[in-house]
Scaffold this active site. Structure first.
Site, short mmCIF file in Angstrom:
data_model
loop_
_atom_site.label_atom_id
_atom_site.label_comp_id
_atom_site.label_asym_id
_atom_site.label_seq_id
_atom_site.Cartn_x
_atom_site.Cartn_y
_atom_site.Cartn_z
N MET A 174 77.49 -28.68 18.27
CA MET A 174 78.88 -28.65 17.82
C MET A 174 79.18 -29.78 16.81
SD MET A 174 79.45 -25.95 19.31
CE MET A 174 81.08 -25.35 19.64
N ARG A 175 78.33 -29.88 15.80
CA ARG A 175 78.55 -30.82 14.71
C ARG A 175 78.48 -30.07 13.39
NH1 ARG A 175 80.77 -35.22 15.60
NH2 ARG A 175 79.92 -36.03 13.66
N GLU B 238 75.50 -13.05 27.30
CA GLU B 238 74.33 -12.23 27.69
C GLU B 238 73.63 -11.66 26.46
OE1 GLU B 238 75.30 -9.06 30.36
OE2 GLU B 238 76.31 -10.42 31.76
N GLU C 255 73.89 -12.93 23.38
CA GLU C 255 73.34 -14.04 22.60
C GLU C 255 71.91 -14.32 23.04
OE1 GLU C 255 75.78 -17.61 22.09
OE2 GLU C 255 77.55 -16.48 22.68
N ARG D 234 79.10 -38.97 8.72
CA ARG D 234 78.28 -37.76 8.84
C ARG D 234 76.97 -37.88 8.07
NH1 ARG D 234 80.69 -33.53 11.28
NH2 ARG D 234 82.93 -33.78 11.29
N LEU E 85 77.39 -29.84 9.69
CA LEU E 85 76.29 -30.49 8.97
C LEU E 85 76.66 -30.67 7.50
CD1 LEU E 85 73.52 -28.41 10.71
CD2 LEU E 85 73.88 -30.88 10.98
N GLY F 233 73.35 -25.56 26.75
CA GLY F 233 72.00 -25.23 26.29
C GLY F 233 71.43 -23.92 26.82
N HIS G 170 76.38 -17.79 16.63
CA HIS G 170 77.85 -17.92 16.69
C HIS G 170 78.40 -16.76 17.51
CE1 HIS G 170 81.82 -19.16 15.40
NE2 HIS G 170 82.09 -17.88 15.18
N GLU H 197 78.79 -23.96 3.93
CA GLU H 197 80.11 -23.60 4.42
C GLU H 197 80.00 -23.19 5.89
OE1 GLU H 197 78.57 -21.89 1.88
OE2 GLU H 197 79.35 -23.21 0.31
C1 GAR Z 1 77.38 -20.32 22.59
O1 GAR Z 1 78.27 -19.30 22.96
C2 GAR Z 1 77.25 -20.39 21.08
O2 GAR Z 1 77.28 -19.14 20.46
C3 GAR Z 1 78.45 -21.22 20.72
O3 GAR Z 1 78.52 -22.21 21.71
C4 GAR Z 1 77.95 -21.69 22.92
C5 GAR Z 1 76.88 -22.65 23.38
O4 GAR Z 1 76.40 -22.26 24.64
N1 GAR Z 1 78.33 -21.78 19.42
C6 GAR Z 1 79.35 -21.95 18.58
O5 GAR Z 1 80.51 -21.68 18.88
C7 GAR Z 1 78.99 -22.52 17.24
N2 GAR Z 1 80.01 -22.28 16.28
P1 GAR Z 1 75.00 -22.81 25.16
O6 GAR Z 1 75.05 -24.34 25.02
O7 GAR Z 1 74.93 -22.38 26.58
O8 GAR Z 1 73.93 -22.20 24.31
#
Ligand code: GAR
Length: 219
Positions: free
Chosen positions: A92-93, A174, A176, A67, A95, A14, A111, A145
């Site tokens: 990580m699901r 960083e 992100e 789902r 949708l 998170g 992403h 998709e």
């Molecule tokens: C992050 O790097 C995010 O971009 C990635 O999971 C990580 C979650 O980190 N998401 C994906 O790969 C989605 N396809 P966080 O729980 O510390 O935010």
């Protein structure tokens, strides 16, 4: 003006959710986090949210037959708290199309690659193995998709010759933490317009250009 009501969906650490919470705590920020929702009771981010007085909710996908049933429960809950926007932050699901269409143009995702390159999982390993010199991260509107949809913000990160997937992931993370709050702010200010596959940002200023295409340090 009323703030945009946002639910953040997480599955584990998170840290992106934390960056959104910090951004929303700034005076005058146009959005507020009304709930942090996880499909995983063990998600570390839930503790942070609770400590910051943000309502949390766990809806465990394992409690549902399929789902569709899980996503229907998500919709029921999110509608009941009247959210305007859903931010996926390490959720990580996959949708269902029903869920995505119900919340058309109201779901953002982050992403850790420069989409449309490297969709899916193990993106850092794949980026290094590809020989690419640059990768990065993307915030985009969600479409049915996987990892598709109009792009709002991106940041470019160089791939070093000595990089491990972990080191690269840390440098991307960083970035992100910068581009997700920026994307949320732009959406909440109603400055993000979707034209088919393309997003146009109204009155993008110098600062936004700098963040959308950050300078590469050390060259
Ligand atoms: C992050 O790097 C995010 O971009 C990635 O999971 C990580 C979650 O980190 N998401 C994906 O790969 C989605 N396809 P966080 O729980 O510390 O935010």
């Amino acid at each position: 003006m009323a703030k945009l009501k946002v639910a953040v969906l997480i599955s584990a650490r998170g840290s992106n959710m934390q960056s959104l919470v910090h951004a929303c705590s700034a005076p005058g920020f146009p959005a507020e986090i009304v709930c942090v929702l996880s499909n995983n009771l063990e998600a570390a981010g839930l503790k942070f949210a609770a400590e910051n007085a943000i309502p949390t909710r766990v809806i465990d996908h394992r409690d549902f037959e399929n789902r569709e049933a899980f996503d229907a429960k998500l919709t029921e809950f999110l509608a009941s708290i009247d959210v305007d926007l859903i931010c996926l932050a390490g959720f990580m699901r996959l949708l269902t199309p029903e869920f995505v269409n119900r919340w058309q143009d109201k779901i953002l995702n982050i992403h850790p690659s420069l989409l449309p390159a490297f969709k899916g999982l193990h993106v850092h390993e794949r980026a290094i193995e590809s020989g690419a010199r640059f990768t990065g991260c993307t915030v985009h509107f969600v479409r049915p998709e996987m990892d598709e949809g109009p792009i709002i913000t991106q940041a470019v990160v160089p791939i070093h010759q000595t990089d491990t997937p972990e080191a690269l992931a840390a440098r991307i993370l960083e970035q992100e933490h910068l581009i997700y709050p920026l994307a949320l702010k732009l959406v909440a200010e109603n400055r993000v317009k979707i034209h088919g596959a393309v997003v146009l940002i109204e009155a993008a200023d110098e600062q936004h250009h700098a963040l959308l295409n950050p300078k590469v340090e050390g060259f």
